[in-house]
Design a protein around this motif. Structure first.
Motif, PDB file in Angstrom:
ATOM      1  N   LEU A  87       4.690  -2.148 -12.855  1.00  0.00           N
ATOM      2  CA  LEU A  87       5.593  -2.639 -11.711  1.00  0.00           C
ATOM      3  C   LEU A  87       4.577  -2.592 -10.662  1.00  0.00           C
ATOM      4  CD1 LEU A  87       8.236  -3.272 -10.657  1.00  0.00           C
ATOM      5  CD2 LEU A  87       8.646  -0.678 -10.033  1.00  0.00           C
ATOM      6  N   THR A  88       4.382  -3.699  -9.913  1.00  0.00           N
ATOM      7  CA  THR A  88       3.269  -3.765  -8.624  1.00  0.00           C
ATOM      8  C   THR A  88       4.080  -4.237  -7.350  1.00  0.00           C
ATOM      9  OG1 THR A  88       1.792  -4.251 -10.417  1.00  0.00           O
ATOM     10  CG2 THR A  88       1.258  -4.890  -8.332  1.00  0.00           C
ATOM     11  N   PHE A  89       3.645  -3.773  -6.408  1.00  0.00           N
ATOM     12  CA  PHE A  89       4.226  -4.139  -4.994  1.00  0.00           C
ATOM     13  C   PHE A  89       3.093  -4.973  -4.344  1.00  0.00           C
ATOM     14  CE2 PHE A  89       6.765  -0.915  -6.352  1.00  0.00           C
ATOM     15  CZ  PHE A  89       8.167  -1.005  -5.842  1.00  0.00           C
ATOM     16  N   TYR A  90       3.482  -6.178  -3.704  1.00  0.00           N
ATOM     17  CA  TYR A  90       2.470  -6.816  -3.034  1.00  0.00           C
ATOM     18  C   TYR A  90       2.837  -7.337  -1.422  1.00  0.00           C
ATOM     19  CZ  TYR A  90       0.326  -8.348  -7.397  1.00  0.00           C
ATOM     20  OH  TYR A  90      -0.315  -8.234  -8.715  1.00  0.00           O
ATOM     21  N   SER A  91       1.896  -7.182  -0.612  1.00  0.00           N
ATOM     22  CA  SER A  91       2.143  -7.891   0.812  1.00  0.00           C
ATOM     23  C   SER A  91       2.456  -9.428   0.570  1.00  0.00           C
ATOM     24  CB  SER A  91       1.058  -7.567   1.533  1.00  0.00           C
ATOM     25  OG  SER A  91      -0.299  -8.316   1.172  1.00  0.00           O
ATOM     26  N   VAL A  92       2.776  -9.773   1.602  1.00  0.00           N
ATOM     27  CA  VAL A  92       2.912 -11.515   1.606  1.00  0.00           C
ATOM     28  C   VAL A  92       2.279 -12.131   2.844  1.00  0.00           C
ATOM     29  CG1 VAL A  92       4.577 -13.191   1.857  1.00  0.00           C
ATOM     30  CG2 VAL A  92       5.249 -11.145   0.496  1.00  0.00           C
ATOM     31  N   GLU A  93       1.451 -12.759   2.478  1.00  0.00           N
ATOM     32  CA  GLU A  93       0.709 -13.768   3.518  1.00  0.00           C
ATOM     33  C   GLU A  93       1.042 -15.382   2.962  1.00  0.00           C
ATOM     34  OE1 GLU A  93      -3.760 -14.274   4.240  1.00  0.00           O
ATOM     35  OE2 GLU A  93      -3.064 -12.562   5.211  1.00  0.00           O
ATOM     36  N   ASN A  94       1.472 -15.908   4.183  1.00  0.00           N
ATOM     37  CA  ASN A  94       1.562 -17.615   3.914  1.00  0.00           C
ATOM     38  C   ASN A  94       2.434 -17.916   3.023  1.00  0.00           C
ATOM     39  OD1 ASN A  94      -0.237 -18.534   5.917  1.00  0.00           O
ATOM     40  ND2 ASN A  94      -2.042 -18.043   4.519  1.00  0.00           N
ATOM     41  N   ASP A  95       3.464 -16.986   2.732  1.00  0.00           N
ATOM     42  CA  ASP A  95       4.729 -17.031   2.005  1.00  0.00           C
ATOM     43  C   ASP A  95       4.110 -16.819   0.419  1.00  0.00           C
ATOM     44  OD1 ASP A  95       7.319 -17.201   1.716  1.00  0.00           O
ATOM     45  OD2 ASP A  95       7.409 -19.301   1.440  1.00  0.00           O
ATOM     46  N   MET A  96       3.031 -16.232   0.006  1.00  0.00           N
ATOM     47  CA  MET A  96       2.467 -15.972  -1.139  1.00  0.00           C
ATOM     48  C   MET A  96       2.209 -14.514  -1.282  1.00  0.00           C
ATOM     49  SD  MET A  96       2.951 -18.681  -2.878  1.00  0.00           S
ATOM     50  CE  MET A  96       2.129 -18.838  -4.236  1.00  0.00           C
ATOM     51  N   PRO A  97       2.246 -13.898  -2.715  1.00  0.00           N
ATOM     52  CA  PRO A  97       1.857 -12.690  -2.644  1.00  0.00           C
ATOM     53  C   PRO A  97       0.234 -12.492  -2.466  1.00  0.00           C
ATOM     54  CG  PRO A  97       3.031 -13.240  -4.645  1.00  0.00           C
ATOM     55  CD  PRO A  97       2.724 -14.436  -3.719  1.00  0.00           C
ATOM     56  N   LYS A  98      -0.158 -11.106  -1.584  1.00  0.00           N
ATOM     57  CA  LYS A  98      -1.596 -11.081  -1.361  1.00  0.00           C
ATOM     58  C   LYS A  98      -2.072  -9.941  -1.922  1.00  0.00           C
ATOM     59  CE  LYS A  98      -4.852 -12.108   2.177  1.00  0.00           C
ATOM     60  NZ  LYS A  98      -5.640 -10.856   2.260  1.00  0.00           N
ATOM     61  N   ASP A  99      -1.863  -8.920  -1.279  1.00  0.00           N
ATOM     62  CA  ASP A  99      -2.597  -7.444  -1.614  1.00  0.00           C
ATOM     63  C   ASP A  99      -1.539  -6.487  -2.475  1.00  0.00           C
ATOM     64  OD1 ASP A  99      -5.191  -8.508  -0.411  1.00  0.00           O
ATOM     65  OD2 ASP A  99      -4.209  -7.978   1.563  1.00  0.00           O
ATOM     66  N   ILE A 100      -2.013  -5.652  -3.046  1.00  0.00           N
ATOM     67  CA  ILE A 100      -1.300  -4.769  -3.701  1.00  0.00           C
ATOM     68  C   ILE A 100      -0.981  -3.768  -2.374  1.00  0.00           C
ATOM     69  CG2 ILE A 100      -1.091  -3.009  -5.196  1.00  0.00           C
ATOM     70  CD1 ILE A 100      -2.803  -4.747  -7.121  1.00  0.00           C
ATOM     71  N   ILE A 101       0.282  -3.133  -2.323  1.00  0.00           N
ATOM     72  CA  ILE A 101       0.650  -2.166  -1.200  1.00  0.00           C
ATOM     73  C   ILE A 101       0.642  -0.820  -1.619  1.00  0.00           C
ATOM     74  CG2 ILE A 101       1.026  -4.078   0.454  1.00  0.00           C
ATOM     75  CD1 ILE A 101       4.072  -3.795  -0.126  1.00  0.00           C
ATOM     76  N   VAL A 102       0.966  -0.691  -3.164  1.00  0.00           N
ATOM     77  CA  VAL A 102       1.434   0.690  -3.345  1.00  0.00           C
ATOM     78  C   VAL A 102       0.330   0.821  -4.493  1.00  0.00           C
ATOM     79  CG1 VAL A 102       3.264   1.986  -4.735  1.00  0.00           C
ATOM     80  CG2 VAL A 102       3.786   0.361  -3.020  1.00  0.00           C
ATOM     81  N   ASN A 103      -0.485   1.759  -4.271  1.00  0.00           N
ATOM     82  CA  ASN A 103      -1.434   2.134  -5.295  1.00  0.00           C
ATOM     83  C   ASN A 103      -1.293   3.152  -6.029  1.00  0.00           C
ATOM     84  OD1 ASN A 103      -3.327   0.037  -3.902  1.00  0.00           O
ATOM     85  ND2 ASN A 103      -3.757   1.604  -2.287  1.00  0.00           N
ATOM     86  N   GLN A 104      -0.130   3.129  -6.923  1.00  0.00           N
ATOM     87  CA  GLN A 104       0.152   4.119  -7.958  1.00  0.00           C
ATOM     88  C   GLN A 104       0.460   3.353  -9.205  1.00  0.00           C
ATOM     89  OE1 GLN A 104       3.097   7.211  -6.574  1.00  0.00           O
ATOM     90  NE2 GLN A 104       3.000   5.975  -4.705  1.00  0.00           N
ATOM     91  N   GLU A 105       0.044   3.780 -10.237  1.00  0.00           N
ATOM     92  CA  GLU A 105       0.425   3.188 -11.492  1.00  0.00           C
ATOM     93  C   GLU A 105       2.036   3.580 -11.789  1.00  0.00           C
ATOM     94  OE1 GLU A 105      -1.333   1.437 -14.165  1.00  0.00           O
ATOM     95  OE2 GLU A 105      -2.699   1.168 -12.476  1.00  0.00           O
ATOM     96  N   ILE A 106       2.846   2.638 -12.010  1.00  0.00           N
ATOM     97  CA  ILE A 106       4.230   2.764 -12.273  1.00  0.00           C
ATOM     98  C   ILE A 106       4.420   2.066 -13.695  1.00  0.00           C
ATOM     99  CG2 ILE A 106       6.738   2.466 -11.555  1.00  0.00           C
ATOM    100  CD1 ILE A 106       5.777   2.554  -8.701  1.00  0.00           C
ATOM    101  N   ILE A 107       4.254   2.500 -14.742  1.00  0.00           N
ATOM    102  CA  ILE A 107       4.334   1.857 -16.122  1.00  0.00           C
ATOM    103  C   ILE A 107       5.676   2.490 -16.757  1.00  0.00           C
ATOM    104  CG2 ILE A 107       3.266   1.905 -18.101  1.00  0.00           C
ATOM    105  CD1 ILE A 107       0.601   2.096 -16.551  1.00  0.00           C
TER     106      ILE A 107
END
Length: 179
Positions: free
Chosen positions: A74-94
């Motif tokens: 599971l990955t959480f991304y920030s949004v820039e220009n209506d597209m995913p950009k950077d990972i915002i949660v730096n934890q391994e959720i597997i």
């Protein structure tokens, strides 16, 4: 540490309906590509919150699953220009989905203490890490709906570009809103 006396409220972010079953979003189909080519395929949805909140769980509906075992990140991304950009949660959720499980699947996020700021848009994705086939023709899919205020993002490999589609999959977050 933040201590507040503001009231809290349990909220739902996303689409919490399995729908009628007319629209289906395949995550992967075993006969379309080899297993090694499916690894790192990623799909997710855009979320927005109107208040600061703590994420308690991610829930998604599995319509078809003919796999003995499927492992996701599971990955959480920030949004820039209506597209995913950077990972915002730096934890391994597997987590694993086992034994051809179908229906609502819940991932407990409380141990990860994930907080999202109000009016932040973010994308939550599932990335395929490994799968265990039962036969040569297996599907893993989500029900979807053509709803214009949602966006679904996907990419086939880790270094591919994101594609955006204007529909929703059955995926939602349970959160505690901090007014």
């Amino acid at each position: 540490v933040v201590v507040t006396d503001r009231p809290t409220k349990e909220i739902i972010l996303g689409r919490n309906s399995a729908g009628s079953g007319f629209f289906e979003c395949p995550f992967f189909i075993s006969h379309e590509i080899q297993s090694s080519d499916r690894i790192s395929r990623e799909i997710g949805m855009l979320f927005t919150t109107k208040s600061d909140c703590r994420l308690n769980s991610l829930n998604f509906f599995i319509k078809r699953n003919n796999y003995e075992s499927v492992k996701f990140r599971l990955t959480f991304y920030s949004v820039e220009n209506d597209m995913p950009k950077d990972i915002i949660v730096n934890q391994e959720i597997i987590f694993d989905v086992k034994e051809q499980y179908k229906g609502w699947f819940k991932v407990d996020l409380q141990p990860y203490c994930i907080f999202i700021n109000k009016r932040d848009s973010f994308v939550v994705t599932l990335t395929l890490l490994e799968d265990q086939l039962i036969s040569n023709r297996n599907w893993f899919s989500f029900p979807g709906a053509l709803i214009s205020n949602y966006n679904v993002y996907r990419k086939d490999k880790a270094m591919d570009k994101w594609t955006k589609n204007n529909y929703a999959i059955s995926m939602y977050l349970e959160a505690t809103s901090l007014f």
